[in-house]
Design a protein around this motif. Structure first.
Motif, PDB file in Angstrom:
ATOM      1  N   ALA A  21      -5.916   2.263  -0.173  1.00  0.00           N
ATOM      2  CA  ALA A  21      -6.908   2.378   1.015  1.00  0.00           C
ATOM      3  C   ALA A  21      -7.542   0.309   0.884  1.00  0.00           C
ATOM      4  CB  ALA A  21      -8.402   3.737   0.435  1.00  0.00           C
ATOM      5  N   LEU A  22      -8.129   0.181   0.027  1.00  0.00           N
ATOM      6  CA  LEU A  22      -8.370  -0.998  -0.651  1.00  0.00           C
ATOM      7  C   LEU A  22      -6.740  -2.050   0.700  1.00  0.00           C
ATOM      8  CD1 LEU A  22      -9.904  -1.507  -3.957  1.00  0.00           C
ATOM      9  CD2 LEU A  22     -10.887  -0.844  -1.930  1.00  0.00           C
ATOM     10  N   LEU A  23      -6.227  -1.717   0.478  1.00  0.00           N
ATOM     11  CA  LEU A  23      -4.781  -2.360   0.899  1.00  0.00           C
ATOM     12  C   LEU A  23      -4.970  -2.457   2.667  1.00  0.00           C
ATOM     13  CD1 LEU A  23      -2.864  -2.390  -2.390  1.00  0.00           C
ATOM     14  CD2 LEU A  23      -3.482  -4.714  -0.674  1.00  0.00           C
ATOM     15  N   VAL A  24      -4.540  -1.229   2.375  1.00  0.00           N
ATOM     16  CA  VAL A  24      -4.780  -0.702   4.476  1.00  0.00           C
ATOM     17  C   VAL A  24      -6.396  -1.596   4.583  1.00  0.00           C
ATOM     18  CG1 VAL A  24      -5.107   0.810   5.629  1.00  0.00           C
ATOM     19  CG2 VAL A  24      -3.870   1.346   4.165  1.00  0.00           C
TER      20      VAL A  24
ATOM     21  N   ALA B 160       1.160  -1.458   0.499  1.00  0.00           N
ATOM     22  CA  ALA B 160      -0.049  -0.207   0.139  1.00  0.00           C
ATOM     23  C   ALA B 160       0.978   1.646  -0.175  1.00  0.00           C
ATOM     24  CB  ALA B 160      -0.820  -0.262   1.216  1.00  0.00           C
ATOM     25  N   GLN B 161       1.812   1.209   1.121  1.00  0.00           N
ATOM     26  CA  GLN B 161       2.937   2.494   0.883  1.00  0.00           C
ATOM     27  C   GLN B 161       3.337   2.649  -0.527  1.00  0.00           C
ATOM     28  OE1 GLN B 161       3.953   4.064   4.172  1.00  0.00           O
ATOM     29  NE2 GLN B 161       2.467   3.142   5.657  1.00  0.00           N
TER      30      GLN B 161
ATOM     31  N   ARG C 214      12.657  -1.392   4.455  1.00  0.00           N
ATOM     32  CA  ARG C 214      11.990  -1.712   3.694  1.00  0.00           C
ATOM     33  C   ARG C 214      10.799  -0.183   2.897  1.00  0.00           C
ATOM     34  NH1 ARG C 214      10.241  -8.033   4.634  1.00  0.00           N
ATOM     35  NH2 ARG C 214      11.740  -8.835   5.170  1.00  0.00           N
ATOM     36  N   LEU C 215      10.220  -0.178   4.012  1.00  0.00           N
ATOM     37  CA  LEU C 215       9.278   1.030   3.569  1.00  0.00           C
ATOM     38  C   LEU C 215      10.193   2.611   3.090  1.00  0.00           C
ATOM     39  CD1 LEU C 215       7.031   0.690   6.535  1.00  0.00           C
ATOM     40  CD2 LEU C 215       5.967   0.220   4.291  1.00  0.00           C
TER      41      LEU C 215
ATOM     42  N   MET D 199      10.525   4.650  -5.714  1.00  0.00           N
ATOM     43  CA  MET D 199       9.183   4.862  -6.109  1.00  0.00           C
ATOM     44  C   MET D 199       8.811   6.549  -6.220  1.00  0.00           C
ATOM     45  SD  MET D 199       7.157   2.428  -7.307  1.00  0.00           S
ATOM     46  CE  MET D 199       8.956   1.856  -7.133  1.00  0.00           C
ATOM     47  N   SER D 200       8.759   7.050  -4.721  1.00  0.00           N
ATOM     48  CA  SER D 200       9.189   8.556  -5.062  1.00  0.00           C
ATOM     49  C   SER D 200      10.389   9.181  -5.204  1.00  0.00           C
ATOM     50  CB  SER D 200       8.838   9.882  -3.679  1.00  0.00           C
ATOM     51  OG  SER D 200       9.866   9.078  -2.491  1.00  0.00           O
TER      52      SER D 200
END
Length: 424
Positions: free
Chosen positions: A178-181, A11-12, A138-139, A146-147
């Protein structure tokens, strides 16, 4: 890693990709509407205002709310917001005030999501310091990739297709997040103190940071670091062009070197923490950042500058894993949102001072002067915070937390008040 972390990580990662798209697309979108520098500055500044205006209060609200629900509702709201902005772009009614409002609301959503995510992760991992370091590594790595790498080029490419495309892409990223969280396991919800006002709870969270030397040291690192790094960033493009002879394309590669170092630093942070101890590792990464900026200031050519920025990025990447992981391991669950938002607010408030300092030093003295000043500031901060975040304090804080902070941690503030902040 426990069940559910993979979904949070995914998600992140998806959300960071969308952030990278908008990081490049938002100023370019504004540029299609105006060439007024002040109007462009308003759009840029609007995204940081929520942290300055509502940072501590936002943390207090997160400590009252269900953190998982806060995250997925915030992302769903940001998806709706960006879909609305994309519709405005299609209808050709996009304007600078509308873009500024979008930037402000995205920043407000980021305040709630980031604070809730910071507070939720220790709940998921049982406040285990080793797991927290691994998870944050990892986060942080995914966020940088990605960013910093994938998102900005994608944002520029999508904007070339039409003004609505980057907005829709970011909306889709928030919807998927949102769906994953929403599917993550529930976490204990803190029990609010009866009759305690929101302002009083916000003050309690801020006081907890300022009265604990270890937490204060962890908060000062990014605050002072932001002053130093914004001092550099304000003049970096001009320094690269005038002193290093780097063109626009080369400047992009120079920034990529810093992001590459950030990935490396995030990857080795846990190893550094185990080998040196978290406190010593934090002192070393701070010293590395200061010395790297000093090397950048003295760089005779673009290659030395790229190496210096990569080393600086590595120090920053490791710091951004070790510092938050330690904070998540030692702060009581009911205070986590307020402590995290207070620390982030200090960092955000400090950044404009760095931008002003860099511009003034370059105007009054020389283009290298801001870089030397930033290096001096970072090295001074290293010396000041070394005793505040040393191994002895870190180990004492972890020992004090361990008997009461396991997987079934406290869910009310009353027990947390039995242990006073470290005033030594």
């Amino acid at each position: 890693m426990p069940t559910g972390f993979g979904r949070l990580w995914t998600a992140q990662t998806v959300s960071s990709l969308g952030d990278g798209v908008m990081h490049a697309a938002l100023p370019l979108l504004a540029l299609t509407l105006t060439r007024d520098p002040m109007a462009l500055a308003v759009v840029t500044a609007a995204g940081t205002l929520p942290w300055l205006l509502f940072g501590v209060l936002g943390g207090a609200l997160v400590d009252r709310w269900d953190r998982r629900r806060t995250m997925w509702l915030t992302d769903a709201a940001r998806a709706v917001l960006l879909t609305t902005a994309a519709a405005a772009a299609v209808l050709d009614v996009l304007s600078i005030p509308l873009l500024a409002a979008v930037a402000f609301l995205l920043g407000l959503g980021g305040l709630f999501f980031d604070t809730a995510a910071t507070a939720y992760l220790p709940d998921m991992l049982g406040r285990d310091p080793a797991l927290l370091e691994r998870a944050n590594s990892r986060l942080r790595g995914a966020q940088t990739a990605m960013s910093g790498f994938a998102g900005p080029p994608a944002g520029s490419a999508l904007l070339a297709l039409g003004r609505a495309f980057p907005l829709l892409a970011d909306a889709v990223s928030f919807l998927l997040s949102a769906l994953l969280v929403r599917s993550l396991p529930a976490a204990p919800r803190p029990v609010p103190q009866a009759g305690e006002s929101l302002l009083r709870q916000a003050r309690a969270g801020a006081s907890y940071v300022f009265l604990d030397r270890l937490l204060l040291g962890l908060a000062l690192r990014p605050a002072v670091g932001n002053i130093a790094f914004l001092t550099v960033e304000t003049v970096l493009a001009l320094f690269a062009h005038d002193r290093l002879g780097i063109d626009t394309y080369g400047f992009g590669l120079l920034l990529t070197a810093e992001a590459t170092g950030g990935l490396l630093g995030a990857g080795i942070a846990s190893h550094l923490g185990r080998r040196l101890g978290t406190g010593t590792a934090l002192t070393c990464t701070a010293a590395v950042e200061g010395l790297a900026v000093l090397g950048l200031a003295a760089a005779p050519n673009p290659y030395v500058a790229a190496v210096a920025l990569a080393v600086c990025g590595a120090g920053m990447g490791a710091t951004m894993v070790l510092g938050p992981s330690l904070r998540q391991a030692i702060v009581p669950a009911p205070l986590m949102g307020r402590v995290a938002s207070t620390s982030r607010m200090l960092a955000m408030c400090a950044a404009p001072f760095g931008a002003f300092l860099g511009g003034w030093l370059a105007t009054a003295y020389d283009i290298r002067t801001p870089l030397y000043a930033a290096a001096g500031l970072l090295l001074t901060m290293t010396a000041v915070t070394a005793t505040m975040t040393n191994n002895r304090r870190v180990e004492a804080a972890l020992r004090a937390t361990a008997p009461t902070e396991g997987p079934a941690h406290r869910t009310s503030e009353e027990p947390a008040q039995q242990s006073a902040p470290d005033l030594s």
